[in-house]
Design a protein around this motif. Structure first.
Motif, PDB file in Angstrom:
ATOM      1  N   PRO A 136      32.078  71.905  82.231  1.00  0.00           N
ATOM      2  CA  PRO A 136      32.998  71.842  81.092  1.00  0.00           C
ATOM      3  C   PRO A 136      32.973  73.094  80.216  1.00  0.00           C
ATOM      4  CG  PRO A 136      30.994  70.688  80.545  1.00  0.00           C
ATOM      5  CD  PRO A 136      30.815  71.185  81.944  1.00  0.00           C
ATOM      6  N   GLY A 137      32.106  74.056  80.478  1.00  0.00           N
ATOM      7  CA  GLY A 137      31.936  75.211  79.596  1.00  0.00           C
ATOM      8  C   GLY A 137      33.132  76.150  79.593  1.00  0.00           C
ATOM      9  N   ARG A 188      37.970  62.807  83.214  1.00  0.00           N
ATOM     10  CA  ARG A 188      37.769  62.140  84.494  1.00  0.00           C
ATOM     11  C   ARG A 188      36.448  62.542  85.147  1.00  0.00           C
ATOM     12  NH1 ARG A 188      43.381  63.194  84.803  1.00  0.00           N
ATOM     13  NH2 ARG A 188      43.035  65.067  86.075  1.00  0.00           N
ATOM     14  N   LYS A 189      35.964  63.737  84.877  1.00  0.00           N
ATOM     15  CA  LYS A 189      34.697  64.189  85.449  1.00  0.00           C
ATOM     16  C   LYS A 189      33.491  63.776  84.595  1.00  0.00           C
ATOM     17  CE  LYS A 189      34.095  67.699  87.944  1.00  0.00           C
ATOM     18  NZ  LYS A 189      33.895  69.026  88.570  1.00  0.00           N
ATOM     19  N   GLY A 190      33.749  63.070  83.502  1.00  0.00           N
ATOM     20  CA  GLY A 190      32.650  62.562  82.692  1.00  0.00           C
ATOM     21  C   GLY A 190      32.163  63.503  81.622  1.00  0.00           C
ATOM     22  N   PHE A 191      32.983  64.508  81.249  1.00  0.00           N
ATOM     23  CA  PHE A 191      32.579  65.474  80.238  1.00  0.00           C
ATOM     24  C   PHE A 191      32.914  65.019  78.823  1.00  0.00           C
ATOM     25  CE2 PHE A 191      33.466  68.811  83.705  1.00  0.00           C
ATOM     26  CZ  PHE A 191      32.204  68.651  84.229  1.00  0.00           C
ATOM     27  N   HIS A 192      33.460  63.823  78.683  1.00  0.00           N
ATOM     28  CA  HIS A 192      33.888  63.328  77.372  1.00  0.00           C
ATOM     29  C   HIS A 192      32.701  62.854  76.552  1.00  0.00           C
ATOM     30  CE1 HIS A 192      36.209  61.162  74.351  1.00  0.00           C
ATOM     31  NE2 HIS A 192      35.453  60.102  74.577  1.00  0.00           N
ATOM     32  N   ASN A 193      32.617  63.319  75.313  1.00  0.00           N
ATOM     33  CA  ASN A 193      31.568  62.890  74.389  1.00  0.00           C
ATOM     34  C   ASN A 193      32.126  61.781  73.505  1.00  0.00           C
ATOM     35  OD1 ASN A 193      29.691  62.624  72.255  1.00  0.00           O
ATOM     36  ND2 ASN A 193      28.996  64.721  72.556  1.00  0.00           N
ATOM     37  N   SER A 194      31.544  60.588  73.614  1.00  0.00           N
ATOM     38  CA  SER A 194      32.068  59.430  72.885  1.00  0.00           C
ATOM     39  C   SER A 194      31.898  59.546  71.377  1.00  0.00           C
ATOM     40  CB  SER A 194      31.392  58.149  73.385  1.00  0.00           C
ATOM     41  OG  SER A 194      29.994  58.205  73.153  1.00  0.00           O
ATOM     42  N   MET A 195      31.042  60.473  70.917  1.00  0.00           N
ATOM     43  CA  MET A 195      30.860  60.654  69.482  1.00  0.00           C
ATOM     44  C   MET A 195      31.958  61.527  68.875  1.00  0.00           C
ATOM     45  SD  MET A 195      26.728  61.151  69.178  1.00  0.00           S
ATOM     46  CE  MET A 195      26.740  60.915  67.400  1.00  0.00           C
ATOM     47  N   CYS A 196      32.769  62.155  69.745  1.00  0.00           N
ATOM     48  CA  CYS A 196      33.812  63.066  69.280  1.00  0.00           C
ATOM     49  C   CYS A 196      35.179  62.400  69.367  1.00  0.00           C
ATOM     50  CB  CYS A 196      33.802  64.352  70.100  1.00  0.00           C
ATOM     51  SG  CYS A 196      32.225  65.230  70.065  1.00  0.00           S
ATOM     52  N   ASN A 197      36.137  62.908  68.598  1.00  0.00           N
ATOM     53  CA  ASN A 197      37.479  62.344  68.517  1.00  0.00           C
ATOM     54  C   ASN A 197      38.352  62.911  69.631  1.00  0.00           C
ATOM     55  OD1 ASN A 197      40.030  61.493  67.862  1.00  0.00           O
ATOM     56  ND2 ASN A 197      39.950  62.150  65.715  1.00  0.00           N
ATOM     57  N   ASN A 230      41.427  62.684  70.031  1.00  0.00           N
ATOM     58  CA  ASN A 230      42.734  63.112  69.525  1.00  0.00           C
ATOM     59  C   ASN A 230      42.645  64.384  68.681  1.00  0.00           C
ATOM     60  OD1 ASN A 230      44.114  60.824  70.630  1.00  0.00           O
ATOM     61  ND2 ASN A 230      43.157  59.601  69.011  1.00  0.00           N
ATOM     62  N   ASN A 231      41.434  64.918  68.560  1.00  0.00           N
ATOM     63  CA  ASN A 231      41.230  66.131  67.778  1.00  0.00           C
ATOM     64  C   ASN A 231      40.747  67.228  68.716  1.00  0.00           C
ATOM     65  OD1 ASN A 231      40.471  68.180  66.079  1.00  0.00           O
ATOM     66  ND2 ASN A 231      39.238  66.914  64.703  1.00  0.00           N
ATOM     67  N   GLY A 232      41.634  68.143  69.060  1.00  0.00           N
ATOM     68  CA  GLY A 232      41.303  69.174  70.030  1.00  0.00           C
ATOM     69  C   GLY A 232      40.211  70.107  69.586  1.00  0.00           C
ATOM     70  N   SER A 233      39.933  70.168  68.277  1.00  0.00           N
ATOM     71  CA  SER A 233      38.898  71.070  67.788  1.00  0.00           C
ATOM     72  C   SER A 233      37.548  70.369  67.622  1.00  0.00           C
ATOM     73  CB  SER A 233      39.314  71.684  66.442  1.00  0.00           C
ATOM     74  OG  SER A 233      39.463  70.672  65.461  1.00  0.00           O
ATOM     75  N   ASP A 234      37.498  69.070  67.896  1.00  0.00           N
ATOM     76  CA  ASP A 234      36.251  68.327  67.730  1.00  0.00           C
ATOM     77  C   ASP A 234      35.287  68.672  68.863  1.00  0.00           C
ATOM     78  OD1 ASP A 234      34.858  66.732  66.058  1.00  0.00           O
ATOM     79  OD2 ASP A 234      35.757  64.846  66.687  1.00  0.00           O
ATOM     80  N   GLY A 235      34.035  68.885  68.529  1.00  0.00           N
ATOM     81  CA  GLY A 235      33.063  69.289  69.532  1.00  0.00           C
ATOM     82  C   GLY A 235      33.150  70.781  69.795  1.00  0.00           C
ATOM     83  N   ASP A 236      32.538  71.247  70.880  1.00  0.00           N
ATOM     84  CA  ASP A 236      32.510  72.679  71.162  1.00  0.00           C
ATOM     85  C   ASP A 236      32.267  72.911  72.641  1.00  0.00           C
ATOM     86  OD1 ASP A 236      32.309  75.393  71.158  1.00  0.00           O
ATOM     87  OD2 ASP A 236      30.739  75.514  69.654  1.00  0.00           O
ATOM     88  N   ASP A 237      33.342  73.235  73.399  1.00  0.00           N
ATOM     89  CA  ASP A 237      33.151  73.479  74.824  1.00  0.00           C
ATOM     90  C   ASP A 237      32.583  74.868  75.107  1.00  0.00           C
ATOM     91  OD1 ASP A 237      35.541  74.733  74.176  1.00  0.00           O
ATOM     92  OD2 ASP A 237      36.770  73.421  75.426  1.00  0.00           O
ATOM     93  N   ASP A 238      32.435  75.716  74.078  1.00  0.00           N
ATOM     94  CA  ASP A 238      31.685  76.968  74.252  1.00  0.00           C
ATOM     95  C   ASP A 238      30.231  76.687  74.615  1.00  0.00           C
ATOM     96  OD1 ASP A 238      33.856  78.493  73.668  1.00  0.00           O
ATOM     97  OD2 ASP A 238      33.052  79.388  71.840  1.00  0.00           O
ATOM     98  N   LEU A 239      29.744  75.496  74.236  1.00  0.00           N
ATOM     99  CA  LEU A 239      28.357  75.123  74.513  1.00  0.00           C
ATOM    100  C   LEU A 239      28.227  74.288  75.784  1.00  0.00           C
ATOM    101  CD1 LEU A 239      27.105  74.175  70.925  1.00  0.00           C
ATOM    102  CD2 LEU A 239      26.637  76.264  72.201  1.00  0.00           C
ATOM    103  N   GLY A 240      29.334  74.062  76.477  1.00  0.00           N
ATOM    104  CA  GLY A 240      29.284  73.292  77.713  1.00  0.00           C
ATOM    105  C   GLY A 240      28.585  74.058  78.826  1.00  0.00           C
ATOM    106  N   SER A 241      28.000  73.334  79.749  1.00  0.00           N
ATOM    107  CA  SER A 241      27.346  73.958  80.900  1.00  0.00           C
ATOM    108  C   SER A 241      27.382  73.001  82.088  1.00  0.00           C
ATOM    109  CB  SER A 241      25.891  74.319  80.575  1.00  0.00           C
ATOM    110  OG  SER A 241      25.283  74.982  81.653  1.00  0.00           O
ATOM    111  N   PRO A 242      27.705  73.565  83.294  1.00  0.00           N
ATOM    112  CA  PRO A 242      28.054  74.942  83.601  1.00  0.00           C
ATOM    113  C   PRO A 242      29.442  75.325  83.072  1.00  0.00           C
ATOM    114  CG  PRO A 242      27.395  73.721  85.580  1.00  0.00           C
ATOM    115  CD  PRO A 242      27.650  72.718  84.499  1.00  0.00           C
TER     116      PRO A 242
END
Length: 365
Positions: free
Chosen positions: A180-181, A150-159, A161-173
């Motif tokens: 989203p970090g 809802r805050k716009g942190f969703h990456n459309s290139m990522c799935n 339905n896959n909780g491990s897709d992407g990496d919120d360790d690299l989110g900022s702030p």
């Protein structure tokens, strides 16, 4: 008599340092002539060279999810070379772009580890490949019922339905600062809190595997090297590197920085630097001064990314070339050496492929 007729008013022959500006002198402040920093007239009666402003090299004028190798060489005088430490990483080599496809497009890259998915290796490309652009604003494919989505942190290139897709360790702030970090290293109030005053946006990573969703590789990591065009910049003075999520290395091994001076074929050992281990999502600015540099190599033993490099050219460009310092940042998108429209001008469907087959085409050439 007068001071400019070959004999000064005090009947002395003119000389540099007499406090009288003569023909052939740019300045003369007498006993105040100095070669020290901050002086306005040197001992040879020449004005000190104008110090070039510091350039801030960040990656926010690149499309998130894309790759970067030498797309900036013609316009910004910087080439970026990534290497993975094992087959878990993915640093694709640039191939020859298909007809009608601009340089820097995802279809211009091919599999670094084999020849079957790329038939047209570029002959000028040596060892190494491209780094990937990761959006710290949109680090994962969050599901639509989450606050991150809802805050716009969703990456459309990522799935989503896959909780491990992407990496919120690299989110900022960090989430503790409204972003989203995620990770204990970036928590507000800690040494490496990830709560920057200005938005970070895009960073560079060593991609993990040939998957559509951007994600950085963990241990054993790899390296990202910045090569500067000395014909454009001269030797550069590198002053800062910004890093996020220096983590996932056994024994908390720290990343290292190596610097090549102009005219040297090997890194200068006295400039070798070890930076900090931040833990998950931690943010750290490494400040240093390395002068007359042509190449900087950052080696990651585990996960991590580069958010920014700052340097001062010894040759000042006629206009500021880097993002945020010129109103029309241009790129050499077709390799002709001239400047054209930036990559953002191409359609989202071109820059943001919907599937892995679009991103890593076998038969694109």
């Amino acid at each position: 008599t007068n001071n400019s007729d070959g004999c000064t008013n005090n009947c002395k022959l003119p000389r540099c340092g007499d406090g009288i500006k003569q023909s052939g002198e740019e300045c003369d402040e007498g006993n105040n002539n100095s070669n020290s920093a901050g002086s306005t007239c040197k001992t040879n009666c020449k004005k000190p060279p104008t110090e070039c402003p510091i350039e801030v090299l960040d990656f926010n004028d690149l499309p998130s999810g894309g790759f970067i190798y030498d797309e900036w060489w013609g316009s910004k005088g910087v080439k970026i070379i990534a290497k993975q430490s094992n087959s878990a990483g993915y640093t694709p080599r640039p191939g020859q772009c298909p007809s009608g496809v601009p340089k820097g497009h995802l279809k211009c890259y091919c599999d670094y580890n084999g020849g079957t998915s790329c038939r047209n290796w570029r002959p000028d490309v040596g060892s190494g490949g491209a780094a990937r652009v990761f959006s710290t604003d949109q680090p994962k494919g969050y599901k639509s019922n989450t606050w991150q989505y809802r805050k716009g942190f969703h990456n459309s290139m990522c799935n989503p339905n896959n909780g491990s897709d992407g990496d919120d360790d690299l989110g900022s702030p960090h989430t503790s600062c409204g972003g989203p970090g995620v990770g204990s290293g970036g928590q507000k109030g800690t040494t490496y809190e990830n709560c920057p005053s200005n938005k970070i946006g895009n960073v560079l990573i060593i991609q993990e595997g040939t998957k559509t969703c951007p994600d950085d590789i963990g241990e054993p990591g790899g390296s990202i090297t910045f090569e500067f065009d000395t014909s454009m910049h001269g030797g550069v003075d590198v002053t800062l590197g910004r890093f996020i999520d220096i983590d996932d290395a056994s024994g908390r091994v720290n990343p290292t920085l190596d610097f090549w001076e102009v005219g040297k074929s090997n890194p200068t050992s006295s400039l070798h630097k070890t930076t900090r281990y931040t833990g998950g999502n931690g943010l750290y600015d490494e400040t240093f001064t390395a002068n007359n540099i042509k190449r900087v190599k950052v080696t990651f033993p585990g996960s991590g990314c580069i958010a920014e490099i700052r340097f001062r050219p010894s040759k000042c460009p006629s206009r500021r070339l880097l993002r945020g310092q010129d109103e029309d940042v241009l790129v050499d998108s077709n390799g002709t050496g001239s400047e054209e429209e930036p990559l953002e001008s191409y359609s989202d469907s071109v820059l943001y492929p919907e599937s892995a087959s679009d991103m890593f085409p076998v038969d694109a050439y």
